[in-house]
Structures are given as C-alpha cells and as structure tokens.
Design a protein around this motif. Sequence first.
Motif, PDB file in Angstrom:
ATOM      1  N   UNK A   1     105.152  45.652  -8.785  1.00 12.42           N
ATOM      2  CA  UNK A   1     105.256  44.296  -9.343  1.00 12.42           C
ATOM      3  C   UNK A   1     105.291  43.245  -8.229  1.00 12.42           C
ATOM      4  N   UNK A   2     105.930  43.604  -7.107  1.00 11.44           N
ATOM      5  CA  UNK A   2     105.910  42.684  -5.971  1.00 11.44           C
ATOM      6  C   UNK A   2     104.464  42.485  -5.502  1.00 11.44           C
ATOM      7  N   UNK A   3     103.737  43.607  -5.440  1.00 10.29           N
ATOM      8  CA  UNK A   3     102.328  43.506  -5.035  1.00 10.29           C
ATOM      9  C   UNK A   3     101.535  42.688  -6.053  1.00 10.29           C
ATOM     10  N   UNK A   4     101.912  42.811  -7.318  1.00  9.13           N
ATOM     11  CA  UNK A   4     101.195  42.058  -8.362  1.00  9.13           C
ATOM     12  C   UNK A   4     101.297  40.557  -8.109  1.00  9.13           C
ATOM     13  N   UNK A   5     102.490  40.093  -7.776  1.00 11.67           N
ATOM     14  CA  UNK A   5     102.630  38.651  -7.524  1.00 11.67           C
ATOM     15  C   UNK A   5     101.962  38.246  -6.198  1.00 11.67           C
ATOM     16  N   UNK A   6     101.886  39.196  -5.252  1.00 10.06           N
ATOM     17  CA  UNK A   6     101.163  38.897  -4.016  1.00 10.06           C
ATOM     18  C   UNK A   6      99.677  38.701  -4.310  1.00 10.06           C
ATOM     19  N   UNK A   7      99.179  39.438  -5.295  1.00  4.11           N
ATOM     20  CA  UNK A   7      97.765  39.339  -5.653  1.00  4.11           C
ATOM     21  C   UNK A   7      97.527  38.300  -6.738  1.00  4.11           C
ATOM     22  N   UNK A   8      98.528  37.512  -7.017  1.00  2.00           N
ATOM     23  CA  UNK A   8      98.377  36.451  -8.012  1.00  2.00           C
ATOM     24  C   UNK A   8      98.617  35.120  -7.303  1.00  2.00           C
ATOM     25  N   UNK A   9      98.459  34.036  -8.040  1.00  2.06           N
ATOM     26  CA  UNK A   9      98.676  32.719  -7.427  1.00  2.06           C
ATOM     27  C   UNK A   9      99.097  31.733  -8.502  1.00  2.06           C
TER      28      UNK A   9
ATOM     29  N   UNK B   1     104.514  32.691 -14.574  1.00  2.00           N
ATOM     30  CA  UNK B   1     105.592  33.682 -14.691  1.00  2.00           C
ATOM     31  C   UNK B   1     105.440  34.811 -13.674  1.00  2.00           C
ATOM     32  N   UNK B   2     104.202  35.179 -13.358  1.00  2.00           N
ATOM     33  CA  UNK B   2     103.985  36.304 -12.433  1.00  2.00           C
ATOM     34  C   UNK B   2     104.635  36.041 -11.083  1.00  2.00           C
ATOM     35  N   UNK B   3     104.683  34.779 -10.684  1.00  2.00           N
ATOM     36  CA  UNK B   3     105.269  34.496  -9.376  1.00  2.00           C
ATOM     37  C   UNK B   3     106.721  34.979  -9.271  1.00  2.00           C
ATOM     38  N   UNK B   4     107.382  35.125 -10.410  1.00  2.00           N
ATOM     39  CA  UNK B   4     108.786  35.550 -10.358  1.00  2.00           C
ATOM     40  C   UNK B   4     108.939  37.041 -10.040  1.00  2.00           C
ATOM     41  N   UNK B   5     107.834  37.778 -10.042  1.00  2.00           N
ATOM     42  CA  UNK B   5     107.901  39.161  -9.582  1.00  2.00           C
ATOM     43  C   UNK B   5     108.170  39.239  -8.081  1.00  2.00           C
ATOM     44  N   UNK B   6     108.149  38.090  -7.420  1.00  2.00           N
ATOM     45  CA  UNK B   6     108.557  38.085  -6.008  1.00  2.00           C
ATOM     46  C   UNK B   6     109.972  38.637  -5.903  1.00  2.00           C
TER      47      UNK B   6
ATOM     48  N   UNK C   1     111.489  41.097  -8.135  1.00  2.00           N
ATOM     49  CA  UNK C   1     111.070  41.886  -9.295  1.00  2.00           C
ATOM     50  C   UNK C   1     112.077  41.878 -10.445  1.00  2.00           C
ATOM     51  N   UNK C   2     113.367  41.894 -10.114  1.00  2.00           N
ATOM     52  CA  UNK C   2     114.367  41.934 -11.189  1.00  2.00           C
ATOM     53  C   UNK C   2     114.266  40.668 -12.041  1.00  2.00           C
ATOM     54  N   UNK C   3     114.101  39.546 -11.361  1.00  2.00           N
ATOM     55  CA  UNK C   3     114.017  38.288 -12.106  1.00  2.00           C
ATOM     56  C   UNK C   3     112.763  38.267 -12.990  1.00  2.00           C
ATOM     57  N   UNK C   4     111.640  38.665 -12.393  1.00  5.93           N
ATOM     58  CA  UNK C   4     110.390  38.684 -13.151  1.00  5.93           C
ATOM     59  C   UNK C   4     110.481  39.599 -14.358  1.00  5.93           C
ATOM     60  N   UNK C   5     111.087  40.772 -14.142  1.00  7.16           N
ATOM     61  CA  UNK C   5     111.204  41.734 -15.233  1.00  7.16           C
ATOM     62  C   UNK C   5     112.118  41.184 -16.323  1.00  7.16           C
ATOM     63  N   UNK C   6     113.190  40.540 -15.940  1.00  7.07           N
ATOM     64  CA  UNK C   6     114.105  39.966 -16.935  1.00  7.07           C
ATOM     65  C   UNK C   6     113.390  38.901 -17.776  1.00  7.07           C
ATOM     66  N   UNK C   7     112.563  38.087 -17.134  1.00  4.24           N
ATOM     67  CA  UNK C   7     111.819  37.070 -17.880  1.00  4.24           C
ATOM     68  C   UNK C   7     110.857  37.742 -18.859  1.00  4.24           C
ATOM     69  N   UNK C   8     110.189  38.763 -18.363  1.00  2.00           N
ATOM     70  CA  UNK C   8     109.226  39.471 -19.212  1.00  2.00           C
ATOM     71  C   UNK C   8     109.939  40.110 -20.404  1.00  2.00           C
ATOM     72  N   UNK C   9     111.066  40.741 -20.131  1.00  3.89           N
ATOM     73  CA  UNK C   9     111.811  41.394 -21.216  1.00  3.89           C
ATOM     74  C   UNK C   9     112.312  40.340 -22.210  1.00  3.89           C
ATOM     75  N   UNK C  10     112.738  39.214 -21.704  1.00  8.19           N
ATOM     76  CA  UNK C  10     113.201  38.145 -22.608  1.00  8.19           C
ATOM     77  C   UNK C  10     112.066  37.710 -23.537  1.00  8.19           C
ATOM     78  N   UNK C  11     110.877  37.580 -22.974  1.00 11.89           N
ATOM     79  CA  UNK C  11     109.720  37.210 -23.808  1.00 11.89           C
ATOM     80  C   UNK C  11     109.487  38.279 -24.868  1.00 11.89           C
TER      81      UNK C  11
END
Lengths: 644, 504
Positions: A60-68, A94-99, A101-111
């Motif tokens: 997921x960290x790599x995912x946000x590195x490959x996103x913008x 939202x993907x930027x929050x995978x920087x 990963x816990x925060x990004x995952x929490x946002x995703x789970x909340x959605x």
Amino acid sequence: MTKGNTTKQRRTETRNPDKQTQTKQTPKYLTGGKWLPAVYAVLFAIFAYYMLAIKNADYLYAAQEHSLFLFDKSFFDMLMVKPGALMAYLGCFCTQFFHEPIMGVCILIAIWIITYFLTIKAFKLNGWWSVLALLPIGALLCSETIIGYWLYYNKNQGYWFAPSIALMINMLAIWLYRCFKDLNKWAELGMIVVWCVVGYWATGWLGLATTLVMGLTGITKAPKSRILPLLTAIICIVVVPLIAYQYYSQMRIDDAWWVGMPIFETENVDATRPWYPFIALIVILLVLGTLSFTTKKILLKSKETFLLIGLQLVCLASIVWCELGADFDDYNYHAEFRIYRAIDENRWQDALDEVAAVPGDPTREIIMLRDVALNRLGKAGDYMFKYNNMSIPPYVYDSLDVHMAQTNSPLVYLNYSRLNFATRWCIENSVEHGFSNDSYKILTRCALVAGEYELARKYISILKKTLYYKEWAERYEPMLENPKLIEESPELSFILEYYRHFSNMLDSDEGLVEMYLLNYFSNTMNKDSKQLQVTTLNFAVQSKDIEKFWPRFFLYAHLHPGEPMPIHYQEAAYLYGNLEHQVDISTLPFDQERIVNRYASFQQLSNSYVQQGKSAEEVGELMKPAYGDTFWWFYFFCRGLSSY
Amino acid sequence: MMQHTKSVLIVVVLTIVLIACGRPTVPDSYQTESRPPKVMPDYTDVTVPANICPLNFRVYEPGKQVAVRISVGDLQYTYGDGMKVLIDENEWSTLLEKAKGGNMKVEVFVNEGNQWKAYQPFSIHVAKEDIDPYISYRLIQPSYVAYGQLAIAQRNLTTYDETDIYNNALVITPETGQCINCHSYQNYRTDHMMFHMREGLPGTMIVEGNQLKKVDLKTPEIISAGVYPAWHPTQNLIAFSTNLIGQSFHTKDIAKVEVQDKESDLILYDVTKDEVFTVSNDSNELETFPTWSADGNTLYYCSAHFEYENDSLKDAEIINDYRNLHYNIYARDFNQQTHEFGERRLIYDAASENKSATLPRVSPDGKYMVFSLGNFGCFHVWHAEADIWLLNLETLEAQNLEALNSERSDSYPSFSSNGRWIMTASRRDDNNYTRPYIAYFDAQGTCHKAFELPQRDPEFYTLFLRSFNRPEFMTEPVGITPEQFAAEAKKDARKVKYKTAPND
C-alpha cells in the motif's frame, strides 16, 4: 396521566402474558438479527485491517508512491476529462494517505462500513439478511490486493479508493431512490433519469449499473408496475453515454459504457483476474436489486432458519476465501517494495537485511537493488557473493511480461548516475501509466545532479503541492540556489561523482536494464575516480570475463595501495590465474586461509563429486552450503540466469 | 424580527461580494528597488498585439502580497491575488485599446512583512497590428517511444480557451497506441488541413472543406509515407519529405536524445488526384523540411550531404557521425501549371560555417525567411544552441533574431498571416518542455522581445508537463470535431498512386 397508565399497562400485558402459556403456545423465532449488522461491520473491519494494514502495508505504501494527488486546480482539470473522473480525483486524494498505511486503511475501511450500512438501507437487508451487504465491500476488498505486478502497469488513477467511493455514493443514491419511489411515479422516473446523468458523470460505469438496479428494483414483486421504470433506465443507459461522447474528446465510444471501470491491459496482455471483483460487484448489485428480502419473522428450526444461517456462513466464508485467494502474497513481490523503499530513503543496510531475509531465490530486481546498496556501502567486493545470486522470475498469475525498465529501473539508473536513462524510463512509464510521487522524486534528483536547476525547480514545485512529499521537496529545494549543497549531500554527491567522470555518447539500453549496466560498467576503464573504478571492477567480476577483469583488478590494486584486497576480487584473481595462467599470480599476496586453502578444498570437493558421476547441477547444489558464498561457486554453478 | 434577519443577510452577502471583488490598494509609502521585479512569465518590455488575452503573471520576489498598477495615461487598474496578478479580461481589453501603438506602464509593489517595496516599473508595448486569433499545437509529453495522451489542440489567443482538434484517446487501445503529428494548414485556413497518424490506425488525415479522407501515402517507390508537410498556398498540393527516422540516447548530455534521418527525400502529393511523385531523392542528400514561398512559385527545403561508406552499417555510420550532419537551405522553382521543378539552388550555406539550418518558413510578403540554426543535425528542439535566424530573401543576408531567442533551444519558427508576428517553439523555461513564444516583427524588419503564450493561471507552465509542439498560426478554428476525426481514423486509409515526376 390516567390514559398513560392505561396504555403502559396494556403494553405490559402484551409483553408479559402468562409465561407458562407463552412457552407452550407462542412459537420460537430466529432472533438476534438486530445486532448482526454491527457485528458483521466489526468483523469485516478487523479482517480488512488484517489483510491490508498488517499483510499489505508495504504494497500500500508503494501504491501511494505510484499515485499522485496535487492540491492544485490544474490537477483537477487534468483529471476531469472523462465521466467518472471525479472518482479518480477523490481516489487519488485518498490514496495519498497510504503513505501512513494504517491511516489509509482506516479511511478505506470507514468508507466500506458506511457503504455497508447504506447497502443495508438501499436494499432493505435487515437483520439476518445484512450479511448480503458484506458482499459488495468484500469484492472491493479483494480488488485491493489482487493486482500483483499490475501495480506497475496500472492506468486506473485512484484505483485503490475510486470504486469504493463510487459504490458508497451509488448506494446512497439507491437509498434515496427508494424514498423517492414511494412518493409518486414521476418522481421515481425523474430520479432514474437524474441519477443516470449525475451518476454517470460522477462515477462512470457504476452510475449506469446503479440506474439499471433502480429500474429493476422490486421487479420480482410486481413485474408489470416495473416496466416503465426499467424501460426508462435502459433508455437512459443507452442514450446518456452517447450524448456524453460528444462532450468528451478523450473517451473512446467503445469505452463509453465502461468508463471508470478499472481495466488492466498492456500491449500483449488483457488481464481478467483483477476484473473478477468488479464483475462480482455488478452481479451482486443486480441480484440485490432484483430480489426482495423478506422481513417476516422466521421460525426457529424451520427450513428457512437453516437456509438463513447457511447463507451467513456461505457469505462470510466466501469473503474470507476469496480475499485469501486474491491476496498477492508472493514474498519476493513484497520484499521488492521494502527494499526499494529502503534504497529510496538511503537506508542501505536495511535494504541488505531485507535481501538476506528472502527465504528462497530472489528476483533479479532484488539482486539489482542489493547491488545498488552494496555499491553504496562499498561492500560489493567482500559481500556480493555472500547473498544468494540464483534468481527466479517474478511471480505472475497471467502472461504479464514484467520488465525492470517499467518497475525499478529509474531508481537503479539514478544510483548508477545514468541520469538520462533514469529520466527516460520515468517519463516513458509516466506517459503510459501516469506521473507519480515516485517519478517526480527521481526526476528531481536526476535534474539536480545534471545541473538542470530550472527543471528540478519544476518538479520540486509539483511535489510541494502534495501532502506527504512537500517536506521531501523542501529538503532538496535549497540546492536550487546553492548547488554546493549537492556536493555536500551524501546521497547526491555519490551520484555526482559518477556523473562527473562519465563521458557522453549515443547509446540505448534496448529496455534491458541489467544487461546494459553490466556491459557499460564492465567495459568502462577509469582511473580518475576510485568510486567509478570500483564499480567497473564489480561489474567486470560479475561479467565472468577474464579479459575485462585483469586490467580493472590491477588498476584497483594500483589505486588502493596498502589496503586489504576485498575477498571476491582475490577469489576471482586466484581462479583466473589458475584457470588460464595468463597472469603470474605467484607474487600476489593472497589470503592463505580464505583463498589458497579454501580454493584447494573447493577443487577437491568438486572433483570428488564429478568422479562420483554427478551432473554439474547436482555438484552445484551439493557445494552450495559450503561454497555458495564464493565467486568460484558463482563462476561455475550460477548459470542460465535470465534478466527481464 | 424577519426584517432584521433580512438586513443582516444583505450585509453579509454584500461583504462577501466586496471581499471577492476587492482590489489591492497601492501603498502610499514604500521602499524603492532600482530594478524591475522578477516576474514569470517574463512580460517585462514585451510587445503584444491589441487582441491578445490578459498577460497574467506571478511575481517572484520575497513577500506574500503583491499590488500591481497597470496604467495607460489616466486609465489605471490595480491587481493582486497573493503573488499572482490576475487581470480582468474586460479591463484588459480597455487597456489594450487605449495603449494600441503605445505602452502600458506596469508598477509592481510587494509587501514583505509590513514593509512595501516598489520595483522599477516596466512597460508592455502594444502593437498596432493584430495577431491571428488562433494557434494550434501538438501537446506531447517529452517521451521517446511512448505516446499516451497525445492531442492536437487549438487555442484562442484572444481568450484562454483551448479545445482539442484531435485527441488520440478517442481511438487508442493498449494494443494499438497512436502517434499523431505534423498538423499543417493551407494559408492559415483550416478548411484545408492535415495531420498524420502512425502506429495504430495509421494514415494521413486530409480535410478538404467539410470532407475528410484518410490516405496512405506510402508506395513501393518511396522510402516512407509523407512526414514533414507543406501545403501549397493556392493549389491542392502538399509537398512532403519522406524520412527514415531513428533516435539514440545521449548517456550524459542534457540534450538527452538525438533524432536523425537515416534517409530522406521529397515528394509532392496531389490531394485531388490522390497521386504522389518524387521531387528529389538523391542518395547522398538528406532532403527534408519543405516549405513554399508565399506565391507558390518556389519550394524551399533543407538538405544535408552525407555519403554512406557501407550500406549494411548505415545506422552505425550516421550515429557515429551525428555531429557532422549539416543542413543547408535550398530552393527549387515550381511551375504551377505543369508541376515541374527547376534545378536546386543554394539559398543559405550553413554547412560552410559548421552549422545546420532547419525548418525554414517564408513571410507572407515573400521578403523574409525564418529558420532554426543549430550546430548540427535536423532535430533542433533538443539542441540548446539552436536559435531562430532571419534571412532576407532579396539580399540573402542572414541575422540572428536575438530578441526572439534564448540560451536554450528555439526552433519551429513561423510567421502570422499578416507577417507581423513570429512564433517559435522554445525550451527557454527549463530546457525540456517546449513553450510557444511570440515576438513582434515590425515593418522595418526588426524583431522585438518575445512573450510567452499567456495562460489564465500564471503558474500553468510550472505544472504542465507537456510540450507545445509545432505551434502554427490559424485565422479560424477547425470546424471538424474530434469525434468526426476519430470516426474517419477508424476507416481504412485510401492508397495513393505513384506517378512519374513531370520533369522525368
């Protein structure tokens, strides 16, 4: 007061009739369904958290590195060129929050949890039926971890969040539609038309799918009354994309009905597996929309009870089973992300520790990244064969052709200061798959080392508009005004040292990164830079080319008088001296124990195996435990490796 | 009570409106700086046409708030949005109208901390002559083999409006990428225009009035389909170069890539008859970049002399010798009745000075030619030393258009339809991304300081990562929609016929 008391009394009577009579006369019902949605939401959240935040944090960290995502209107304008692009925009946000990963995952789970409850509302999945509302978000969970190496070939901007946000919005729309539906016929039809337009604009294909679901809602209950809404929905689904096509000059007519649907295609491969979650999602939505779910009480121990409990188990098990199947848990794949990140952050020893922890044969990518780290630490001469040099191709579940040019090559080229090649592959890959934080970071460093400060300023300005890389950009920004800082930077001065000693020529890597570097450095002779000279010798050793080795070996000895000769250089020199006798090695001060005696025992053991009639492959395997850490083993037994 | 609420609401709304429309106030007291401010794009002392959209800019000086006063005589407006200067379009029109043939004065005040600083004012000169209302360009990432997100776009110069003429996203799939390039117009009009498509759905798209056709210009007799085009100014003819193009990568030079022709010739395509014939195919000459004189009686082109020693090592030879390829400019008379070409004559000898001249274009009055001059080769967009030069076609004297040029690559020059504006594709901003710069070229043949194509957001060029390729003036927008082009692109290309040249 009196009236109130009377009512209360009646209620009490209704709830508490004679206990004995109730046990005998009132049938037992399946109860507990009221709490199930909450229980399922918690269970799903825990499972999703485990699968994402714990098992896939590196990915997921790599995912946000490959996103913008840029906090700039031009970024919004750039994305808003197709229907459904709003989801891509929000997805990137939202993907930027995978920087973290816990925060990004929490946002995703909340959605997902919001979507879950909206799905319950939209399809009236109360009580025990609420398990069905887990299926759409279960499909989305699978989509998060299924893509594997398609990460590098992913053209779907905001992929990790866009479908989830789109589903949430569409579930809300279906719920609102349910409310409108009961007002009057025209309000219902109006809602279908409006949602087809708005939903398609905002969420693309899912908006169309939702329009169809609206048209189908309740069709099993009262088929005749649903003809007009269904017809309206179908007409809208056909017409709205056709009209939209006239307004969007970046959408193919063939894609008009699928726009926004994640697609994984390259020139030669059309992947179907990453598509499965989305196909499942469409089917689930249509089924949920078509069927109506009873709210009647169900008797305990009745056939219906068993079916309903069975449904719970089937749904829960299928979500777990599908996600475990969809999880791309190849060790090398995840290790590559961790090593790449360590190198990007100049944590060279951490990168080597990760390489050492790889349980089986690594990929060539891991080996290349390892050599970058060893080269940085100046340890290649003593350690490059201490690690496993055998390799396997990257694991893929389809015919995807993974090329290092499209994965890690820009970072590798940057570290070897082949800046034009790093820039080239950054740009080529970004043109194909979108610019990313990772590409801008590499382009910035290339431009700084090459002295292209205006260009570097451009990339720094862009990174300063991100949330998580602003600080990174600000660290490099002072170098624009004071290039001396580049020379003082431990990271960039190393790259600059190479750059200063390279000469220019016209060349091409033909897309084969490892072969290019091997050929380039092993053919380069340089006596002005110790750093470059060592690298040329390392590559000469790896090339197993005796002619290339000797001049670079003697140049090394000349440039490092009085210093201990690294062990692998000694191994190579001793082997070549004994093999070809071109160079008199009798005067060279080899380490008696680690070279002379060990080589003798290496020869003795290998000869004994050969005499036993063992094949070269078998000999290699048998000798690996004792001599796998030597150049000799690499020279004789590490063969047939193919780069990609 | 209701009355009171209503009043409060009105006050709140008015306050918001006033804040939104608020203008910065020019300070009464300030320190003075004896130099002009650093502004991007650099619009200091440029000359602009009276029909150009506002020249919004950003001030790059220490500070957080800018107040800019633009005045023409007693007419003055102030602007400032942080460090950006965003000019109202109507007010700008008024300023332009009043300053036509004269100057606007721009005073910049910057607030740093609590202290205002006034920089030396600069002028924006407004020419009497208008500019063509449209330009078009290809928007391309500076990539080498990948070509996603390619578009030919048209820009209204009097506003900021930009629309796609054609976008390859309308047709490309992962299996079939499509490169699009070399848009060209007959005499600045768009009812006769063309562009190429390569790789996926290949062919040359030709517009004749409202009619579209896609043709395949490759025949067995010629080395490639048509590449660099030039519509004849009056006849339904297009001169093309045919090129076998290769590219190699610099391992260190910031030029990054070297694009070379291994072979190139010239052909003429008759649009009405769908016929081509060879104009020039000397095996020791690399002929390319055709362009017509304004009267259509002369075809100009560039050519480099190169003799291969070994036919099987052509690639290696041309790559090794890339610094020794020098293009001259030649001309051949053209008989518009018989379509016969005369003998070639040397117009500009760049090779004798170890230079290379490319991309010639002739002014509408036929008096001048502009071209790009670099040290070697034909692809000057990657050559930092390349500058735009002006050749007087009567005296054949050439001069560097210094006011138009920069230290970085300046290439692809063209004249506006009235001959008063010269546009170039310049990499002066950052050496990598090509931007259109436009300079006033007065009746005396003097070129004035160029200005960068204005954008609504002054930071646009910082964040925009695509090059503006082949900027061309147009007197009108393209009437065909991108969807119509896409529909035609999906059809099979019509094969053209090869015929013997009238001279042979």
